[in-house]
Design a protein around this motif. Sequence first.
Motif, PDB file in Angstrom:
ATOM      1  N   ILE A 109       0.842  -1.197   0.000  1.00  0.00           N
ATOM      2  CA  ILE A 109       0.000   0.000   0.000  1.00  0.00           C
ATOM      3  C   ILE A 109       0.877   1.247   0.000  1.00  0.00           C
ATOM      4  O   ILE A 109       1.902   1.299   0.701  1.00  0.00           O
ATOM      5  N   GLY A 110       0.477   2.257  -0.758  1.00  0.00           N
ATOM      6  CA  GLY A 110       1.154   3.550  -0.750  1.00  0.00           C
ATOM      7  C   GLY A 110       0.145   4.676  -0.677  1.00  0.00           C
ATOM      8  O   GLY A 110      -1.064   4.469  -0.848  1.00  0.00           O
ATOM      9  N   PHE A 111       0.640   5.892  -0.430  1.00  0.00           N
ATOM     10  CA  PHE A 111      -0.217   7.061  -0.284  1.00  0.00           C
ATOM     11  C   PHE A 111       0.323   8.208  -1.134  1.00  0.00           C
ATOM     12  O   PHE A 111       1.539   8.422  -1.208  1.00  0.00           O
ATOM     13  N   THR A 112      -0.589   8.940  -1.768  1.00  0.00           N
ATOM     14  CA  THR A 112      -0.159  10.000  -2.681  1.00  0.00           C
ATOM     15  C   THR A 112       0.619  11.100  -1.960  1.00  0.00           C
ATOM     16  O   THR A 112       1.528  11.701  -2.546  1.00  0.00           O
ATOM     17  N   ALA A 113       0.287  11.382  -0.698  1.00  0.00           N
ATOM     18  CA  ALA A 113       1.013  12.417   0.042  1.00  0.00           C
ATOM     19  C   ALA A 113       2.481  12.057   0.201  1.00  0.00           C
ATOM     20  O   ALA A 113       3.353  12.939   0.222  1.00  0.00           O
ATOM     21  N   ASP A 128       3.516   9.021  -9.267  1.00  0.00           N
ATOM     22  CA  ASP A 128       2.713   8.179  -8.386  1.00  0.00           C
ATOM     23  C   ASP A 128       2.733   6.728  -8.862  1.00  0.00           C
ATOM     24  O   ASP A 128       2.495   6.447 -10.036  1.00  0.00           O
ATOM     25  N   GLY A 129       2.993   5.817  -7.947  1.00  0.00           N
ATOM     26  CA  GLY A 129       2.956   4.392  -8.250  1.00  0.00           C
ATOM     27  C   GLY A 129       4.285   3.773  -8.634  1.00  0.00           C
ATOM     28  O   GLY A 129       4.389   2.545  -8.716  1.00  0.00           O
ATOM     29  N   ILE A 130       5.313   4.591  -8.848  1.00  0.00           N
ATOM     30  CA  ILE A 130       6.580   4.067  -9.362  1.00  0.00           C
ATOM     31  C   ILE A 130       7.276   3.142  -8.361  1.00  0.00           C
ATOM     32  O   ILE A 130       8.103   2.314  -8.739  1.00  0.00           O
ATOM     33  N   ALA A 131       6.926   3.253  -7.072  1.00  0.00           N
ATOM     34  CA  ALA A 131       7.548   2.397  -6.058  1.00  0.00           C
ATOM     35  C   ALA A 131       6.994   0.975  -6.080  1.00  0.00           C
ATOM     36  O   ALA A 131       7.552   0.092  -5.426  1.00  0.00           O
ATOM     37  N   GLY A 132       5.895   0.755  -6.804  1.00  0.00           N
ATOM     38  CA  GLY A 132       5.431  -0.603  -7.038  1.00  0.00           C
ATOM     39  C   GLY A 132       4.354  -1.136  -6.127  1.00  0.00           C
ATOM     40  O   GLY A 132       4.029  -2.318  -6.178  1.00  0.00           O
ATOM     41  N   GLU A 133       3.756  -0.289  -5.276  1.00  0.00           N
ATOM     42  CA  GLU A 133       2.703  -0.779  -4.387  1.00  0.00           C
ATOM     43  C   GLU A 133       1.486  -1.238  -5.189  1.00  0.00           C
ATOM     44  O   GLU A 133       1.214  -0.747  -6.274  1.00  0.00           O
ATOM     45  N   GLU A 168       2.738  -3.226   8.200  1.00  0.00           N
ATOM     46  CA  GLU A 168       4.087  -2.882   8.640  1.00  0.00           C
ATOM     47  C   GLU A 168       4.813  -2.112   7.548  1.00  0.00           C
ATOM     48  O   GLU A 168       4.434  -2.158   6.372  1.00  0.00           O
ATOM     49  N   VAL A 169       5.853  -1.417   7.947  1.00  0.00           N
ATOM     50  CA  VAL A 169       6.636  -0.611   7.012  1.00  0.00           C
ATOM     51  C   VAL A 169       7.315  -1.502   5.972  1.00  0.00           C
ATOM     52  O   VAL A 169       7.862  -2.567   6.305  1.00  0.00           O
ATOM     53  N   ALA A 170       7.283  -1.079   4.717  1.00  0.00           N
ATOM     54  CA  ALA A 170       8.085  -1.701   3.663  1.00  0.00           C
ATOM     55  C   ALA A 170       9.424  -0.974   3.632  1.00  0.00           C
ATOM     56  O   ALA A 170       9.519   0.162   3.152  1.00  0.00           O
ATOM     57  N   GLU A 171      10.437  -1.601   4.186  1.00  0.00           N
ATOM     58  CA  GLU A 171      11.738  -0.947   4.270  1.00  0.00           C
ATOM     59  C   GLU A 171      12.288  -0.673   2.865  1.00  0.00           C
ATOM     60  O   GLU A 171      12.193  -1.506   1.973  1.00  0.00           O
ATOM     61  N   PHE A 199      15.643   8.760   4.616  1.00  0.00           N
ATOM     62  CA  PHE A 199      14.450   9.534   4.264  1.00  0.00           C
ATOM     63  C   PHE A 199      13.290   8.630   3.859  1.00  0.00           C
ATOM     64  O   PHE A 199      12.121   8.916   4.156  1.00  0.00           O
ATOM     65  N   LEU A 200      13.588   7.529   3.191  1.00  0.00           N
ATOM     66  CA  LEU A 200      12.555   6.637   2.658  1.00  0.00           C
ATOM     67  C   LEU A 200      12.025   5.640   3.691  1.00  0.00           C
ATOM     68  O   LEU A 200      11.101   4.883   3.394  1.00  0.00           O
ATOM     69  N   ARG A 201      12.569   5.668   4.896  1.00  0.00           N
ATOM     70  CA  ARG A 201      12.134   4.729   5.917  1.00  0.00           C
ATOM     71  C   ARG A 201      10.837   5.189   6.592  1.00  0.00           C
ATOM     72  O   ARG A 201      10.253   6.199   6.222  1.00  0.00           O
ATOM     73  N   TYR A 202      10.383   4.400   7.536  1.00  0.00           N
ATOM     74  CA  TYR A 202       9.226   4.716   8.386  1.00  0.00           C
ATOM     75  C   TYR A 202       7.916   4.853   7.597  1.00  0.00           C
ATOM     76  O   TYR A 202       7.031   5.597   7.988  1.00  0.00           O
ATOM     77  N   GLY A 203       7.832   4.166   6.467  1.00  0.00           N
ATOM     78  CA  GLY A 203       6.600   4.168   5.693  1.00  0.00           C
ATOM     79  C   GLY A 203       6.572   5.119   4.523  1.00  0.00           C
ATOM     80  O   GLY A 203       5.620   5.097   3.731  1.00  0.00           O
ATOM     81  N   MET A 204       7.592   5.970   4.384  1.00  0.00           N
ATOM     82  CA  MET A 204       7.622   6.866   3.222  1.00  0.00           C
ATOM     83  C   MET A 204       7.581   6.046   1.934  1.00  0.00           C
ATOM     84  O   MET A 204       6.897   6.403   0.973  1.00  0.00           O
ATOM     85  N   ARG A 205       8.297   4.947   1.908  1.00  0.00           N
ATOM     86  CA  ARG A 205       8.356   4.067   0.727  1.00  0.00           C
ATOM     87  C   ARG A 205       7.072   3.249   0.562  1.00  0.00           C
ATOM     88  O   ARG A 205       6.791   2.736  -0.511  1.00  0.00           O
ATOM     89  N   GLY A 206       6.288   3.105   1.656  1.00  0.00           N
ATOM     90  CA  GLY A 206       5.052   2.348   1.591  1.00  0.00           C
ATOM     91  C   GLY A 206       4.963   1.324   2.711  1.00  0.00           C
ATOM     92  O   GLY A 206       5.813   1.274   3.607  1.00  0.00           O
ATOM     93  N   PHE A 207       3.924   0.485   2.640  1.00  0.00           N
ATOM     94  CA  PHE A 207       3.636  -0.479   3.704  1.00  0.00           C
ATOM     95  C   PHE A 207       3.250  -1.826   3.102  1.00  0.00           C
ATOM     96  O   PHE A 207       2.761  -1.905   1.976  1.00  0.00           O
TER      97      PHE A 207
END
Length: 227
Positions: A109-113, A128-133, A168-171, A199-207
């Motif tokens: 899961i990812g979020f546009t924000a 949006d979406g490039i991280a693959g969620e 959970e966070v996707a590291e 910077f990309l940790r803690y859920g920035m990259r997604g879950f």
Amino acid sequence: MLACSGRVNDVASQHMGSTGLAPTAAQKTVQKCDMHLLGEIVRLQVQIVSLKPGERGHRWYDPAGLRVLPALDLEPDGVQGTGDHHSMVDVHNARHPQSKFRSENAVSIGFTAHYSQMRSRFGDNLPDGIAGENILVSCDRPVSEAELRNGLVIETQRGMEVRLKAIEVAEPCVEFTRFALCYPQDAPADGQVTEALQFLRYGMRGFYASYAGSLATIRLGDPVFLP
């Protein structure tokens, strides 16, 4: 249908704004239910192959394996995309021939924000979406792991309640971080890569999330709630 408490949630009035316009279907649901509306699904996709090709130690990030679809089927084994005349099994589905399935990564899961913040940090090379969620939810603010401790609820167009749990966070990985930085593939990692990983940790990259229910189909526009 979503379980309702009869209490009007303040989020509904916030989404109606000051125009006085009639609420959307998602807003009406919020008015009925004791849940917080996060937003709606704006992108659904699967990874038909790994997005990190190459041998260990020499891999790179390649989003060419992403396929955007109008709907996804969810099951405990993972995600399958559904199109007009075909289906595509996600590489994290247990039934994929090169499966990367672990019980905790069945759905992503990812979020546009979060993408807005990533673009502020890295530039416009991260649409949006490039991280693959699998599921991208529109949201006007970042969402933390703590907020997701009770999971997420998606209400389908047929009124089915789809609960995603054990979020959970996707590291972040080095390969995606290099991609975000437009970093040369063969260049050694340095402090810039390390800072970007932080910077990309803690859920920035997604879950990641798990799904334990029966087969369910989610579609673009389905509202997503915090229970």
